[in-house]
Each structure stands twice: as structure tokens, then as C-alpha cells.
Design an enzyme around this catalytic site. Structure first.
Site, PDB file in Angstrom:
ATOM      1  CG  ASN A   9      -1.710   1.214   1.449  1.00  0.00           C
ATOM      2  OD1 ASN A   9      -1.780   2.059   0.553  1.00  0.00           O
ATOM      3  ND2 ASN A   9      -2.327   1.341   2.611  1.00  0.00           N
ATOM      4  CE  LYS A  11      -0.231   3.266   4.803  1.00  0.00           C
ATOM      5  NZ  LYS A  11      -0.132   3.366   6.254  1.00  0.00           N
ATOM      6  CG  HIS A  95      -5.881   1.879   5.285  1.00  0.00           C
ATOM      7  ND1 HIS A  95      -5.475   2.817   6.198  1.00  0.00           N
ATOM      8  CD2 HIS A  95      -4.850   1.021   5.127  1.00  0.00           C
ATOM      9  CE1 HIS A  95      -4.231   2.545   6.575  1.00  0.00           C
ATOM     10  NE2 HIS A  95      -3.829   1.457   5.943  1.00  0.00           N
ATOM     11  CD  GLU A  97      -3.009   5.482   6.855  1.00  0.00           C
ATOM     12  OE1 GLU A  97      -2.979   5.545   5.617  1.00  0.00           O
ATOM     13  OE2 GLU A  97      -2.083   4.976   7.535  1.00  0.00           O
ATOM     14  N   GLY A 173       2.478   2.206  10.784  1.00  0.00           N
ATOM     15  CA  GLY A 173       3.438   3.288  10.602  1.00  0.00           C
ATOM     16  C   GLY A 173       4.153   3.700  11.878  1.00  0.00           C
TER      17      GLY A 173
HETATM   18  P1  PGA Z   1       2.832   0.222   7.631  1.00  0.00           P
HETATM   19  O1  PGA Z   1       1.358   0.451   7.003  1.00  0.00           O
HETATM   20  O2  PGA Z   1       3.346  -1.079   7.059  1.00  0.00           O
HETATM   21  O3  PGA Z   1       3.628   1.401   7.186  1.00  0.00           O
HETATM   22  O4  PGA Z   1       2.663   0.149   9.105  1.00  0.00           O
HETATM   23  C1  PGA Z   1       0.463  -0.608   6.870  1.00  0.00           C
HETATM   24  C2  PGA Z   1      -0.837  -0.122   6.288  1.00  0.00           C
HETATM   25  O5  PGA Z   1      -1.295   0.961   6.665  1.00  0.00           O
HETATM   26  O6  PGA Z   1      -1.450  -0.816   5.454  1.00  0.00           O
END
Ligand code: PGA
Length: 253
Positions: A9, A11, A95, A97, A173
């Protein structure tokens, strides 16, 4: 045996040409597609170039979101029909977010899930609890309610092909990963919820990923667990070397 699935992903990162180059670079490596499903989810504007770069290579391209309607007065939105037109195969839905920053509700995610199935796209449905919910022992009930709401009205035939990503919000994250045992326990719980909603043929078919600070150093332990069938990866999917290591781990799981 469920085939492992590793999805990157991106983002809101990279420019379109960098994304296409990233995918083209993978072509110099042996395809691992027969042992692991590989999905890359770039931002919308990159999709045409990235799909083209992945053509005839065993890597599927996914979107990070979509609207549930095919067309209409929804300024700034992208429809399932538009994604399908670009040969997009997967779509990340719900997700954390999106839920947190864009107020996406369970009801909305359910509509998107149905739209993905209607357009023969594979949804990657994200669920996961906050730190507060985990501390207060509400994580299992909360994730269960998210799964039930997402799959409300979805047929068994459709549900079978879905991918669910368990992503505890506090691990995304942050560099903090759920322990492999905790992650597996929640993935097993999700599988049980699907068994209650449908039957064992569905719960055994659905692939459940773990997501949240997955990196080369922790992926083997996670994939060794009984109910973790892959990973949804943010940060570590942006660099070719780390993503490649994750794919190799998936192929060897
Ligand atoms: P990350 O993100 O691996 O940077 O923790 C995972 C995600 O949000 O799908």
C-alpha cells in the site's frame, strides 16, 4: 492451503513514473507469482502507468479506495467502473486512515465491498482496533463488529474470494508490530466470525493478512502462523529491496 498474498500500500507516495519504474525493476527478478500473490496499490493517478508496467508479469494492481457508484455527481471520487476499465484487480477498502481521516463508516464500506464484487474486483477489507480498545479488552468485539458490518448482505460465493487485512491501528506506521501470537489470535477470531456468518468452506477460503509495521525482520514469524495468510504493507513496500524480501518470504511461507 491458502496461497499467501503480499500487498503493498503505497499510500500518498511516489510519482507515477517512479511507480512504473519500481514495477519494471521487478521484471528482472524471477516471477514468484505461482507461490505468492503479489499486489501493488499505488495512488489513483499512477494506475495507468503502473498497470502497463506490470502487464504480463505476475503482479496485480490495486487501488487504495473507490466510490460505490458507477458514475454521478461525486466530485473528486473514482468509481469501480473506472478502476475496472484500467484493469485494476484489487481495491483496499476501509483502511483505518480512510475511517479516521475521512469518516468512512461501516455502512459505507459495506456498500463499497458489494460494488467491488459487482465489478469482479477483489476487495482487501481492513479492520483493526485502536490502542485504547486493545487496552480495554474491546479489540475482539470491535473487530468482530467491523467484519460483520462489512460482509452484511454479501453472498458466500462472493465472500470466499475476499481478502481481510487485520491492521491494529496502533501498529500502523509506528514501528510497533503486534506480536505474532496476538496477530494470529485476532486473525483466527476473524476466521471464526466468517464461519459463523457463512460456513467453514468460506472461512477456510478467505485469506487474512496482517498489517502494521511489517518488515523483512518480522514477516517470517508472522507468516509461520496458522491463520496469517499474508501481509498488507505500507512503509516497507516503498523500497524495492525490502518489498522483494517480503515477497520472497511470502513465496517461501
Ligand atoms: P505500515 O502500514 O506497514 O507502514 O505500518 C500498513 C498499512 O497501513 O497498510
Amino acid at each position: 492451503m491458502r496461497k499467501p498474498i503480499i500487498a503493498g500500500n503505497w499510500k500518498m507516495n511516489k510519482l507515477a513514473a517512479d511507480g512504473a519504474r519500481f514495477v519494471l525493476d521487478f521484471r528482472s527478478h524471477l516471477p514468484m507469482g505461482d507461490k505468492v500473490d503479489v499486489v501493488v496499490c499505488p495512488p489513483y493517478p499512477h494506475l495507468p502507468l503502473v498497470v502497463e508496467a506490470a502487464r504480463d508479469y505476475p503482479m496485480d494492481i490495486g487501488a487504495q479506495n473507490m466510490h460505490f457508484e458507477d458514475s454521478g455527481a461525486f466530485t473528486g471520487e473514482v468509481s469501480p467502473e473506472m478502476l475496472k476499465d484500467l484493469l485494476v484487480e484489487y481495491v483496499i477498502l476501509g483502511h483505518s486512515e480512510r475511517r479516521e481521516h475521512f469518516q468512512e463508516s461501516d455502512e459505507l464500506i459495506n456498500k463499497k465491498l458489494k460494488a467491488a464484487f459487482d465489478h469482479q474486483m477483489t476487495p482487501i477489507v481492513c479492520v483493526g482496533e485502536s490502542l485504547e480498545q486493545r487496552v480495554q479488552n474491546q479489540a475482539y468485539d470491535f473487530v468482530e463488529s467491523q467484519v460483520k458490518a462489512a460482509f452484511d448482505g454479501v453472498s458466500a460465493e462472493q465472500a470466499k474470494v475476499a481478502v481481510v487485512a487485520y491492521e491494529p491501528i496502533w501498529a500502523i506506521g509506528t514501528g510497533k508490530t503486534a506480536s505474532s501470537d496476538d496477530a494470529n489470535d485476532m486473525c483466527a477470531h476473524i476466521r471464526n466470525v466468517l464461519k459463523d456468518l457463512y460456513d467453514e468452506s468460506v472461512s477456510e477460503a478467505v485469506r487474512i493478512q496482517y498489517g502494521g509495521s511489517v518488515k523483512p525482520a518480522n514477516i517470517d514469524e508472522l507468516l509461520a502462523k496458522s491463520d496469517i495468510d499474508g501481509a498488507l504493507v505500507g512503509g516497507a513496500s516503498l523500497e524495492k529491496d525490502s518489498f522483494l524480501k517480503l515477497l520472497e518470504a511470502g513465496a517461501n511461507a
